[in-house]
Design an enzyme around this catalytic site. Structure first.
Site, PDB file in Angstrom:
ATOM      1  N   GLU B  55      26.800  45.927  52.909  1.00  0.00           N
ATOM      2  CA  GLU B  55      26.575  47.339  53.227  1.00  0.00           C
ATOM      3  C   GLU B  55      27.807  48.203  52.968  1.00  0.00           C
ATOM      4  OE1 GLU B  55      25.670  44.807  55.157  1.00  0.00           O
ATOM      5  OE2 GLU B  55      23.559  45.048  55.698  1.00  0.00           O
ATOM      6  N   PHE B 117      17.625  42.645  70.060  1.00  0.00           N
ATOM      7  CA  PHE B 117      18.093  41.947  68.866  1.00  0.00           C
ATOM      8  C   PHE B 117      18.593  42.961  67.828  1.00  0.00           C
ATOM      9  CE2 PHE B 117      17.066  40.141  64.618  1.00  0.00           C
ATOM     10  CZ  PHE B 117      18.097  39.217  64.593  1.00  0.00           C
ATOM     11  N   GLN B 118      19.781  42.746  67.336  1.00  0.00           N
ATOM     12  CA  GLN B 118      20.425  43.605  66.339  1.00  0.00           C
ATOM     13  C   GLN B 118      20.527  45.061  66.789  1.00  0.00           C
ATOM     14  OE1 GLN B 118      18.688  42.688  62.438  1.00  0.00           O
ATOM     15  NE2 GLN B 118      20.301  41.137  62.264  1.00  0.00           N
ATOM     16  N   LYS B 167      12.780  51.928  64.799  1.00  0.00           N
ATOM     17  CA  LYS B 167      11.712  51.349  63.979  1.00  0.00           C
ATOM     18  C   LYS B 167      10.338  51.956  64.273  1.00  0.00           C
ATOM     19  CE  LYS B 167       9.894  47.006  62.255  1.00  0.00           C
ATOM     20  NZ  LYS B 167      10.047  45.546  62.240  1.00  0.00           N
ATOM     21  N   MET B 482      52.066  46.910  46.979  1.00  0.00           N
ATOM     22  CA  MET B 482      52.537  48.044  47.779  1.00  0.00           C
ATOM     23  C   MET B 482      53.216  47.545  49.058  1.00  0.00           C
ATOM     24  SD  MET B 482      52.928  51.185  47.864  1.00  0.00           S
ATOM     25  CE  MET B 482      51.891  52.293  46.925  1.00  0.00           C
TER      26      MET B 482
HETATM   27  C1  LIG Z   1      48.911  54.191  49.013  1.00  0.00           C
HETATM   28  C2  LIG Z   1      48.708  55.674  49.105  1.00  0.00           C
HETATM   29  C3  LIG Z   1      49.711  56.538  48.708  1.00  0.00           C
HETATM   30  C4  LIG Z   1      49.522  57.907  48.716  1.00  0.00           C
HETATM   31  N1  LIG Z   1      50.493  58.721  48.215  1.00  0.00           N
HETATM   32  C5  LIG Z   1      50.222  60.040  48.031  1.00  0.00           C
HETATM   33  C6  LIG Z   1      51.136  60.889  47.352  1.00  0.00           C
HETATM   34  O1  LIG Z   1      52.206  60.476  46.902  1.00  0.00           O
HETATM   35  N2  LIG Z   1      50.796  62.174  47.171  1.00  0.00           N
HETATM   36  C7  LIG Z   1      49.598  62.680  47.616  1.00  0.00           C
HETATM   37  O2  LIG Z   1      49.318  63.843  47.369  1.00  0.00           O
HETATM   38  N3  LIG Z   1      48.748  61.914  48.305  1.00  0.00           N
HETATM   39  C8  LIG Z   1      49.016  60.607  48.498  1.00  0.00           C
HETATM   40  N4  LIG Z   1      48.096  59.822  49.143  1.00  0.00           N
HETATM   41  C9  LIG Z   1      46.851  60.436  49.634  1.00  0.00           C
HETATM   42  C10 LIG Z   1      47.010  61.039  51.031  1.00  0.00           C
HETATM   43  O3  LIG Z   1      46.922  60.026  51.984  1.00  0.00           O
HETATM   44  C11 LIG Z   1      45.919  62.106  51.281  1.00  0.00           C
HETATM   45  O4  LIG Z   1      44.638  61.530  51.115  1.00  0.00           O
HETATM   46  C12 LIG Z   1      45.982  63.280  50.342  1.00  0.00           C
HETATM   47  O5  LIG Z   1      47.307  63.714  50.176  1.00  0.00           O
HETATM   48  C13 LIG Z   1      45.146  64.424  50.876  1.00  0.00           C
HETATM   49  O6  LIG Z   1      44.853  65.294  49.849  1.00  0.00           O
HETATM   50  P1  LIG Z   1      44.502  66.810  50.110  1.00  0.00           P
HETATM   51  O7  LIG Z   1      45.573  67.495  50.874  1.00  0.00           O
HETATM   52  O8  LIG Z   1      44.132  67.383  48.788  1.00  0.00           O
HETATM   53  O9  LIG Z   1      43.285  66.801  51.119  1.00  0.00           O
HETATM   54  P2  LIG Z   1      41.786  66.304  51.091  1.00  0.00           P
HETATM   55  O10 LIG Z   1      41.693  65.120  51.956  1.00  0.00           O
HETATM   56  O11 LIG Z   1      41.207  66.271  49.747  1.00  0.00           O
HETATM   57  O12 LIG Z   1      41.183  67.489  51.956  1.00  0.00           O
HETATM   58  C14 LIG Z   1      40.658  68.620  51.392  1.00  0.00           C
HETATM   59  C15 LIG Z   1      41.068  69.869  52.147  1.00  0.00           C
HETATM   60  O13 LIG Z   1      40.360  70.937  51.527  1.00  0.00           O
HETATM   61  C16 LIG Z   1      39.515  71.566  52.466  1.00  0.00           C
HETATM   62  N5  LIG Z   1      38.253  71.897  51.809  1.00  0.00           N
HETATM   63  C17 LIG Z   1      37.188  71.105  51.581  1.00  0.00           C
HETATM   64  N6  LIG Z   1      36.244  71.786  50.932  1.00  0.00           N
HETATM   65  C18 LIG Z   1      36.715  73.027  50.736  1.00  0.00           C
HETATM   66  C19 LIG Z   1      36.184  74.203  50.135  1.00  0.00           C
HETATM   67  N7  LIG Z   1      34.975  74.223  49.573  1.00  0.00           N
HETATM   68  N8  LIG Z   1      36.942  75.306  50.129  1.00  0.00           N
HETATM   69  C20 LIG Z   1      38.186  75.312  50.726  1.00  0.00           C
HETATM   70  N9  LIG Z   1      38.725  74.234  51.301  1.00  0.00           N
HETATM   71  C21 LIG Z   1      37.996  73.109  51.306  1.00  0.00           C
HETATM   72  C22 LIG Z   1      39.339  70.597  53.607  1.00  0.00           C
HETATM   73  O14 LIG Z   1      39.082  71.298  54.797  1.00  0.00           O
HETATM   74  C23 LIG Z   1      40.675  69.864  53.610  1.00  0.00           C
HETATM   75  O15 LIG Z   1      41.639  70.582  54.355  1.00  0.00           O
HETATM   76  C24 LIG Z   1      48.296  58.439  49.179  1.00  0.00           C
HETATM   77  C25 LIG Z   1      47.296  57.584  49.622  1.00  0.00           C
HETATM   78  C26 LIG Z   1      47.483  56.204  49.567  1.00  0.00           C
HETATM   79  C27 LIG Z   1      46.363  55.316  49.997  1.00  0.00           C
HETATM   80  C1  LIG Z   2      41.319  47.295  54.017  1.00  0.00           C
HETATM   81  C2  LIG Z   2      42.794  47.440  53.918  1.00  0.00           C
HETATM   82  N1  LIG Z   2      43.615  46.534  54.480  1.00  0.00           N
HETATM   83  C3  LIG Z   2      44.953  46.650  54.368  1.00  0.00           C
HETATM   84  C4  LIG Z   2      45.523  47.707  53.698  1.00  0.00           C
HETATM   85  C5  LIG Z   2      47.032  47.837  53.587  1.00  0.00           C
HETATM   86  N2  LIG Z   2      47.446  47.739  52.176  1.00  0.00           N
HETATM   87  C6  LIG Z   2      47.733  48.828  51.425  1.00  0.00           C
HETATM   88  S1  LIG Z   2      48.119  48.460  49.848  1.00  0.00           S
HETATM   89  C7  LIG Z   2      47.938  46.807  50.134  1.00  0.00           C
HETATM   90  C8  LIG Z   2      48.159  45.805  49.052  1.00  0.00           C
HETATM   91  C9  LIG Z   2      47.245  45.979  47.898  1.00  0.00           C
HETATM   92  O1  LIG Z   2      47.465  44.928  46.993  1.00  0.00           O
HETATM   93  P1  LIG Z   2      46.792  44.902  45.578  1.00  0.00           P
HETATM   94  O2  LIG Z   2      45.365  45.256  45.684  1.00  0.00           O
HETATM   95  O3  LIG Z   2      47.135  43.635  44.892  1.00  0.00           O
HETATM   96  O4  LIG Z   2      47.483  46.132  44.837  1.00  0.00           O
HETATM   97  P2  LIG Z   2      48.980  46.290  44.334  1.00  0.00           P
HETATM   98  O5  LIG Z   2      49.718  47.081  45.360  1.00  0.00           O
HETATM   99  O6  LIG Z   2      49.560  44.931  44.141  1.00  0.00           O
HETATM  100  O7  LIG Z   2      48.850  47.050  43.057  1.00  0.00           O
HETATM  101  C10 LIG Z   2      47.595  46.568  51.473  1.00  0.00           C
HETATM  102  C11 LIG Z   2      47.405  45.241  52.062  1.00  0.00           C
HETATM  103  C12 LIG Z   2      44.622  48.657  53.158  1.00  0.00           C
HETATM  104  N3  LIG Z   2      45.061  49.755  52.517  1.00  0.00           N
HETATM  105  N4  LIG Z   2      43.289  48.491  53.246  1.00  0.00           N
END
Ligand SMILES: Cc1cc2nc3c(=O)[nH]c(=O)nc-3n(C[C@H](O)[C@H](O)[C@H](O)COP(=O)(O)OP(=O)(O)OC[C@H]3O[C@@H](n4cnc5c(N)ncnc54)[C@H](O)[C@@H]3O)c2cc1C
Ligand SMILES: Cc1ncc(C[n+]2csc(CCOP(=O)(O)OP(=O)(O)O)c2C)c(N)n1
Ligand SMILES: [Mg+2]
Lengths: 162, 575
Positions: B55, B117-118, B167, B482
């Site tokens: 799912e 159940f479930q 259901k 990472m």
């Molecule tokens: C490993 C990892 C590393 C990351 N590193 C970075 C990084 O280096 N840089 C980075 O930028 N992010 C990074 N992120 C992502 C970060 O965690 C956030 O998800 C991201 O920065 C949020 O983007 P955003 O501000 O565009 O917001 P979003 O989450 O896209 O939110 C959208 C915003 O727009 C508003 N909105 C929605 N619809 C409308 C509309 N129609 N009109 C006006 N407003 C609207 C919402 O209210 C909200 O405030 C990383 C994520 C991971 C997993």
């Molecule tokens: C479900 C979940 N568990 C744990 C994490 C924490 N986490 C972030 S990046 C990462 C490693 C990812 O490894 P891989 O997919 O091999 O990517 P790589 O960084 O090596 O490119 C982990 C464990 C996560 N983001 N999501």
């Protein structure tokens, strides 16, 4: 700072838990919360007392407004308002103590609503600090049970939330 | 006198409502409490059901379907474990504001609360990670509730909505009528910005010497790429995008300075640090973006356009809030700008652009392109070249995700499909499946890592069953890269439980699922492998790229540092 927020919301199951869930998920605090249907049975009115900096209160208000079940949010602190709380309190009342308690209840404009040989049950309304003052005026060992409703609030003057 | 309406059973109402809502695809998995619905599904062909293998896969596939198309994604699962398996996917959609409607079966009404159940309280379990949810209590309410669910999910700030259907309700009957529209007194999203605030914004824009545009996922959700592009070009200002905003402004345009934030470009972060006017558009000042709040844009006045008031001044107090939809607000702002004669000219902005060009000159994304060992960045760059920047790229979470974001230049919105807010490993493969289902004729590739890919790998089976082909690009560094990177930087290289021992043979694994597997170990073979994979039209091609295990993502701002405190690659002089 302490704020009294007044909410109108859909009278749906789950609406209350959405509000409560919002406060716990975002680590806001709830001092008290009262809720009951209004003259329109599909709408509930909630009065919620919380505290926080202006920024926190602003976020709380915005998040409450964002809940799909919430129709309106008013921060009563933004204008003159009245707050009241209902307290039911059961006291040990024996001998000459009975007279003294009765006098105290009169001073605080409470009412004795149930009497037994040994106890009085008192009803009192007022702002929270008045109820606190009454409790403080009593001898702690006489207090058997305290039930407080939490604050209800309404704006002064012509203004009405609809 | 209207003609009498059709009487239908709840299960049929469900299908008819989806059809009337214009839904064509449904990702799901059956079970006891949705069997009436599955029986009704069997008897029709208006809505295509895609049987996933878990799912969670259904939620990610539907979520990605929504990200790519702008239409809501739809999921159907059974009660209990079916519902709980969806929670990660629902939370993923919630954090990135994706319109998703998840229908969960529930035990019959009279058993609710009996530990039947479930049985699980699906409304309770999902409450903190949905925009809204409903428990249907009456078959008469079913059609209207479905209408409301789609309305709430897709309007305002979009988000996931759960509809829990006991259901017995799917067996009960009533007259069917699908509401044409919805009016909810408690839910009225604001689209148009406040004129007074917009006028103040224009004043501030006119006064800017070192302006910066910072746009995010909101610009994509609002389908405002054209408005954003013309607004930015009109002003001649530099623009950066968040990870979620990539593609809303053309990634190859000269005004684009790259992504900002923790792994953003040097020029984007430095420009943020030194700008005097910041225009934030549909972005939420996430901590991966802002770094140290105390040091964020220290000399800037900030304008913030966002449809959700609670995004405004949440982390950073702003000077001019504009609540509204990006598309509407940018149109109105542009009209106001057109009537001004005193906007900064190209000449006024020259010193600022000169400074930005100097930062650009650092070439912060430089890496060793000649390396024989495969550099992960090289694979992404080659993919970019071969697909001419026009593919749909899904990703998992980790280093590979950042390299995909940095090295694939997205010129169009909705092409970059990744989990930013929740950072859900396992997202990439089902996401590619969802996108390819929506756009069978488009090129779709999933850039993933050796740890992430196994988290929803079972969906390869779904891809085989429905003939959903795409390319899986496994940047296999034998590490949770990472995690390893953080351990190298902040834990003196103590690689605690981040090494992926006993990885499967991915080639055989892909083959055992009936797909095509390849292993590529030399840079010289990267291009031909990608070409071959991109030409495959029937099956998934899983390419296991054995990449340099020591490679790190740069630039990097350590958590809680300022934008100007970036680390650049220590090996930059190599290239
Ligand atoms: C490993 C990892 C590393 C990351 N590193 C970075 C990084 O280096 N840089 C980075 O930028 N992010 C990074 N992120 C992502 C970060 O965690 C956030 O998800 C991201 O920065 C949020 O983007 P955003 O501000 O565009 O917001 P979003 O989450 O896209 O939110 C959208 C915003 O727009 C508003 N909105 C929605 N619809 C409308 C509309 N129609 N009109 C006006 N407003 C609207 C919402 O209210 C909200 O405030 C990383 C994520 C991971 C997993
Ligand atoms: C479900 C979940 N568990 C744990 C994490 C924490 N986490 C972030 S990046 C990462 C490693 C990812 O490894 P891989 O997919 O091999 O990517 P790589 O960084 O090596 O490119 C982990 C464990 C996560 N983001 N999501
Ligand atoms: Mg890895």
């Amino acid at each position: 700072m302490r704020h009294i927020l007044s909410l109108l919301m859909e009278n749906e199951t789950g609406a209350l838990s959405r509000v409560a869930g919002l406060f716990s998920a975002r680590a806001y605090n709830i001092e008290s919360l009262t809720v009951a249907p209004t003259e329109d049975p599909t709408v509930s009115r909630m009065t919620l007392v919380t505290s926080g900096s202006d920024e926190v209160i602003e976020q709380i208000t915005k998040h409450l407004n964002k809940l799909v079940d919430v129709i309106k949010v008013i921060d009563l602190n933004e204008s003159r308002h009245i707050e009241r709380e209902l307290m039911l309190i059961k006291l040990q009342a024996k001998g000459k103590n009975r007279e003294e308690i009765k006098r105290l209840v009169d001073i605080f404009r409470g009412r004795i609503i149930d009497v037994t040989e040994n106890t009085y049950t008192i009803e009192m309304t007022g702002a929270g600090d008045k109820l606190d003052a009454f409790i403080n005026a009593l001898d702690e060992k006489d207090i058997l049970e305290v039930v407080r409703s939490g604050i209800s609030g309404i704006a002064r003057g012509d203004k009405a939330i609809q | 006198m209207g003609k009498s309406k059709e009487v239908l059973r709840g299960a049929e109402i469900f299908i008819r409502a989806l059809k009337d809502e214009g839904i064509k695809h449904l990702f799901g998995y059956p079970g006891g409490s949705v069997l009436h619905i599955y029986d009704a599904l069997y008897k029709q062909d208006d809505v295509e059901h895609i049987l996933v293998r878990h799912e969670q896969g259904a939620t990610h596939a539907a979520d990605a379907y929504a990200r790519a198309t702008g239409e809501p994604g739809v999921v159907l699962v059974t009660s209990g474990p079916g519902a709980t398996n969806c929670v990660t996917g629902i939370a993923t959609a919630y954090m990135d504001s994706i319109p998703l409607v998840v229908f969960t079966g529930q035990v019959p009404t009279h058993l609710i609360g009996n530990d039947a159940f479930q049985e699980v309280d699906a409304v309770g379990v999902t409450r903190p990670c949905v925009k809204h949810n409903f428990l249907v209590k009456n078959v008469e309410d079913l059609a209207a509730t479905i209408k409301k669910a789609f309305y709430v999910a897709t309007t305002g700030r979009p988000g996931p909505v759960v509809v829990d259907i006991p259901k017995d309700i799917t067996a009960d009957s009533c007259e069917y009528e699908y509401p044409k529209s919805v009016d909810m007194r408690s839910y009225k999203p604001v689209m148009k910005g406040h004129t007074g605030q917009m006028k103040r914004a224009v004043e501030l824009i006119a006064s800017a010497k070192r302006p910066m545009i910072y746009s995010g996922g909101g610009a994509i959700l609002s389908n405002a790429d054209k408005e954003l592009t013309s607004f930015t070009r009109k002003l001649g200002f530099p623009i950066t995008n968040t990870l979620m905003g990539l593609g809303a402004y053309p990634g190859t345009d000269k005004q684009f300075v790259g992504m900002l934030g923790m792994h953003g470009t040097y020029e984007a972060n430095m420009a943020m640090h030194q700008c005097d006017v910041l225009i934030a558009i549909g972005a939420r000042f996430d901590d991966r973006v802002t770094g140290d709040l105390e040091q964020f844009c220290p000399s800037a006045k900030i304008i913030h356009i966002d449809i959700d008031p609670s995004s405004i001044s949440k982390n950073i107090p702003v000077d001019i809030p504009i609540v509204g939809d990006v598309k509407h607000v940018l149109r109105d702002l542009s009209a106001l700008l057109d009537s001004r004669k005193d906007l900064p000219t190209a000449k006024d902005l020259e010193p600022w652009w000169d400074q930005i060009k100097e930062w650009r000159g650092i070439d912060c994304l430089k890496y060793d392109r000649e390396s024989e060992i495969i550099k992960p960045q090289f694979v992404v760059e080659k993919l970019y070249e071969l697909t001419k920047g026009d593919a749909y790229i899904t990703s998992d979470v980790g280093q590979h995700q950042m390299w995909a974001a940095q090295y694939y230049k997205f010129d169009k919105p909705r092409r970059w499909i990744n989990s930013g807010g929740l950072g859900t490993m396992g997202f990439g493969l089902p996401a590619a499946m969802g996108v390819k289902k929506a756009f069978p004729d488009e090129t779709v590739a999933c850039i993933t890592g050796d740890a992430s890919i196994v988290m929803c790998l079972q969906e390869l089976s779904t891809c085989l069953q429905y003939g959903i082909p795409f390319t899986v690009i496994n940047l296999n560094n034998r590490y949770m890269g990472m995690v390893r990177q953080w351990q190298e930087f902040f834990y003196e290289s103590r690689y605690s439980h981040s090494y992926m021992e006993a990885l499967p043979d991915f080639v055989k694994l892909a083959e055992s699922y009936g797909h095509i597997g390849m292993r590529i170990e030399k840079s010289a073979d990267v291009e031909s492998a990608l070409k071959e994979a991109l030409n495959e039209k029937e099956k998934v091609v899983f390419i296991d790229f054995i990449t340099d295990e020591t490679e790190n993502v740069y630039p990097m701002i350590a958590a809680g540092k300022g934008h100007h405190e970036m680390h650049l690659s220590p090996n930059r002089e190599l290239a």
